[in-house]
Design a protein around this motif. Sequence first.
Motif, PDB file in Angstrom:
ATOM      1  N   ALA A 181     -37.427 -14.825 -32.259  1.00  0.00           N
ATOM      2  CA  ALA A 181     -37.863 -13.428 -32.352  1.00  0.00           C
ATOM      3  C   ALA A 181     -38.078 -12.991 -33.791  1.00  0.00           C
ATOM      4  CB  ALA A 181     -36.849 -12.512 -31.663  1.00  0.00           C
ATOM      5  N   ARG A 182     -37.129 -13.315 -34.674  1.00  0.00           N
ATOM      6  CA  ARG A 182     -37.273 -12.844 -36.047  1.00  0.00           C
ATOM      7  C   ARG A 182     -38.422 -13.544 -36.762  1.00  0.00           C
ATOM      8  NH1 ARG A 182     -32.395 -15.534 -35.595  1.00  0.00           N
ATOM      9  NH2 ARG A 182     -31.952 -17.298 -36.978  1.00  0.00           N
ATOM     10  N   ALA A 340     -36.011  -7.063 -34.315  1.00  0.00           N
ATOM     11  CA  ALA A 340     -36.134  -8.488 -34.004  1.00  0.00           C
ATOM     12  C   ALA A 340     -34.938  -9.270 -34.537  1.00  0.00           C
ATOM     13  CB  ALA A 340     -37.434  -9.033 -34.576  1.00  0.00           C
ATOM     14  N   SER A 343     -32.041  -8.476 -32.392  1.00  0.00           N
ATOM     15  CA  SER A 343     -32.204  -9.132 -31.095  1.00  0.00           C
ATOM     16  C   SER A 343     -31.781 -10.591 -31.151  1.00  0.00           C
ATOM     17  CB  SER A 343     -33.666  -9.014 -30.634  1.00  0.00           C
ATOM     18  OG  SER A 343     -33.882  -9.729 -29.440  1.00  0.00           O
ATOM     19  N   ASP A 344     -32.193 -11.309 -32.203  1.00  0.00           N
ATOM     20  CA  ASP A 344     -31.769 -12.703 -32.353  1.00  0.00           C
ATOM     21  C   ASP A 344     -30.269 -12.805 -32.580  1.00  0.00           C
ATOM     22  OD1 ASP A 344     -34.087 -14.067 -31.874  1.00  0.00           O
ATOM     23  OD2 ASP A 344     -34.543 -14.516 -33.968  1.00  0.00           O
ATOM     24  N   ARG A 349     -32.874  -9.390 -25.533  1.00  0.00           N
ATOM     25  CA  ARG A 349     -34.252  -8.928 -25.697  1.00  0.00           C
ATOM     26  C   ARG A 349     -34.489  -7.591 -24.990  1.00  0.00           C
ATOM     27  NH1 ARG A 349     -34.350 -12.488 -29.583  1.00  0.00           N
ATOM     28  NH2 ARG A 349     -34.825 -14.642 -28.995  1.00  0.00           N
ATOM     29  N   ILE A 353     -36.390  -3.939 -26.275  1.00  0.00           N
ATOM     30  CA  ILE A 353     -37.712  -3.600 -25.753  1.00  0.00           C
ATOM     31  C   ILE A 353     -37.694  -2.189 -25.178  1.00  0.00           C
ATOM     32  CG2 ILE A 353     -39.436  -4.177 -23.991  1.00  0.00           C
ATOM     33  CD1 ILE A 353     -38.532  -7.116 -24.313  1.00  0.00           C
ATOM     34  N   ALA A 392     -42.357  -3.510 -32.061  1.00  0.00           N
ATOM     35  CA  ALA A 392     -41.192  -4.282 -31.623  1.00  0.00           C
ATOM     36  C   ALA A 392     -41.288  -4.766 -30.178  1.00  0.00           C
ATOM     37  CB  ALA A 392     -39.919  -3.465 -31.839  1.00  0.00           C
ATOM     38  N   LEU A 396     -40.983  -8.751 -28.983  1.00  0.00           N
ATOM     39  CA  LEU A 396     -39.799  -9.116 -28.201  1.00  0.00           C
ATOM     40  C   LEU A 396     -40.144  -9.458 -26.759  1.00  0.00           C
ATOM     41  CD1 LEU A 396     -37.225  -6.531 -29.591  1.00  0.00           C
ATOM     42  CD2 LEU A 396     -37.464  -8.957 -30.166  1.00  0.00           C
ATOM     43  N   THR A 399     -41.518 -12.948 -26.773  1.00  0.00           N
ATOM     44  CA  THR A 399     -40.390 -13.853 -26.999  1.00  0.00           C
ATOM     45  C   THR A 399     -39.532 -13.974 -25.756  1.00  0.00           C
ATOM     46  OG1 THR A 399     -40.361 -13.116 -29.309  1.00  0.00           O
ATOM     47  CG2 THR A 399     -38.443 -14.319 -28.521  1.00  0.00           C
ATOM     48  N   TRP A 400     -39.344 -12.875 -25.053  1.00  0.00           N
ATOM     49  CA  TRP A 400     -38.477 -12.827 -23.872  1.00  0.00           C
ATOM     50  C   TRP A 400     -38.939 -13.794 -22.799  1.00  0.00           C
ATOM     51  CZ3 TRP A 400     -37.424  -7.792 -20.574  1.00  0.00           C
ATOM     52  CH2 TRP A 400     -36.193  -7.920 -19.922  1.00  0.00           C
TER      53      TRP A 400
END
Length: 504
Positions: A181-182, A340, A343-344, A349, A353, A392, A396, A399-400
């Motif tokens: 994510a980052r 992000a 989140s990591d 996630r 979001i 964002a 995310l 990524t999710w």
Amino acid sequence: MAVRNADSSSLDGKDVKTAYDVNEPVEPLSEVATNTEAAAVIDHHAERALCRKFDYRLLPVLAVMYLFNALDKGNLGNAKTDGMEKDLHFKSNQYNIILSVFYVPYVIFAPPIAMLGKKFGPAVVLPILMACFGSLTILGVAVKNFAGMMTLRWFLGMSESAFFPLVIYYLTTFYRRGELARRLAIFYAASNIANAFSGLLAFGVFHIKNTTLEGWRYLFLIEGTLTTLFAFFAYWYLPPNAAGAKFLNEEERKLAYHRIQVDSSSTVNEKFNLKDSLKIFRQPTTYAFLAIEVCLGVPLQSVSLFLPQIVARLGYSKVKTNLYTVAPNVSGAVMLLILAFTSDLTRRRGPFITLGFIFTFCGMIIYATIDVLHHTNIAYFATFMMCWGTSAPSVLLSTWYNNNTPHEGRRVVLTSVGVPMANVMGLVSSNIFTPDSAPKYIPALATTAAFGATGALLAGLLSLYMVYDNKRRDRKLGRKLDIKDVPTELLRDGPSVPEFRWFL
């Protein structure tokens, strides 16, 4: 060497999956490998050093590539403020039509081009796509009428369609799920910087006077030329994948391959099989992800395409309007990185979001309900919230569902459908910000806020479902099993595998 020889699919002679299929009492730690056994990585310093190499090699170049992608896609908003409609003799709603036509080929061609990217490699296909949309932007200088611009936008949509999905897939072949994510946020922040840079570039270019070309044509020429030149550099520079990176030594390439095998892909560099990849649409959660993409698309495209027009309502000149779009876009990039990285760090996630959607909802509602000419500072702050809430969730969300799809082919298919689905909602955005509702755009702001609220609700509900389903699977197993405990090579078939745990 950072990799220990261990059988990631067995423990004490028993196949991991078999233990779930027999009706025997479950003994804790007897059926599924622990995180150490599953990942089989004992040298964390080597991993960090490897990630730093990937970061320095990949992220700056990909960020610049995406910056140019966003510039070439979103420069119409700046061109509009410089009188492009008048110069090309547009009538009534024709500006909205050229915005809309971009998204038709964008959706149609994204999946097949992404599949070609999987087949021939993103490192090859991404620079080719970049050269195409850079060249088309240059051709915008020669456009004389509505028909010419509409044709150009069609082919621009085709060439940009699979760019973002392929970048996401490309990064999943280098990074673990909890690292993604980052990195994707750093890359995607280029989109916000692009919007800010576009405003600054337009601010400078539109000061060019006493020339045969209008200012917006100079803008197209400069952006298109820089894009095309950088595409040739990227073609030479990008490595094919982690295990094939020439800037790594043999030990590092083995570690890179191992990392992806245990914590990203079920089979690294798996040959693409269309029939097998389409099985992603048998999973009900796929449609939940796509529904959230739809809700994301309207706020995302509304801010991307119409922020200059929204800011213009504050009463600034055309030059100051472009300049005043810079700060909201930069703040959006900062908020994206904050959410992000958090989140990591938390390996979550869904909650972030949801928070992004709430930002969008609040920003749109504030701007729609106050007298912006008498509360200029509050209205301008609302544009910051709009930018916070669009960047964002986009990163995310992608990524999710990539984190929850170990099968590489299915990952490519889902991303190549999901990302364009968000972008095709530009059809909605470009048809709710109509000349008839200018300059207040109240119906458009209200519609965008409604999509934001719905997205927050769906993301929250999907997060709760995943928490519930993980607990249900743990009860069936007889103990808590963390997502880090099972290597992704065991999870090829996703939720149908008992060992599967949702990445929340």
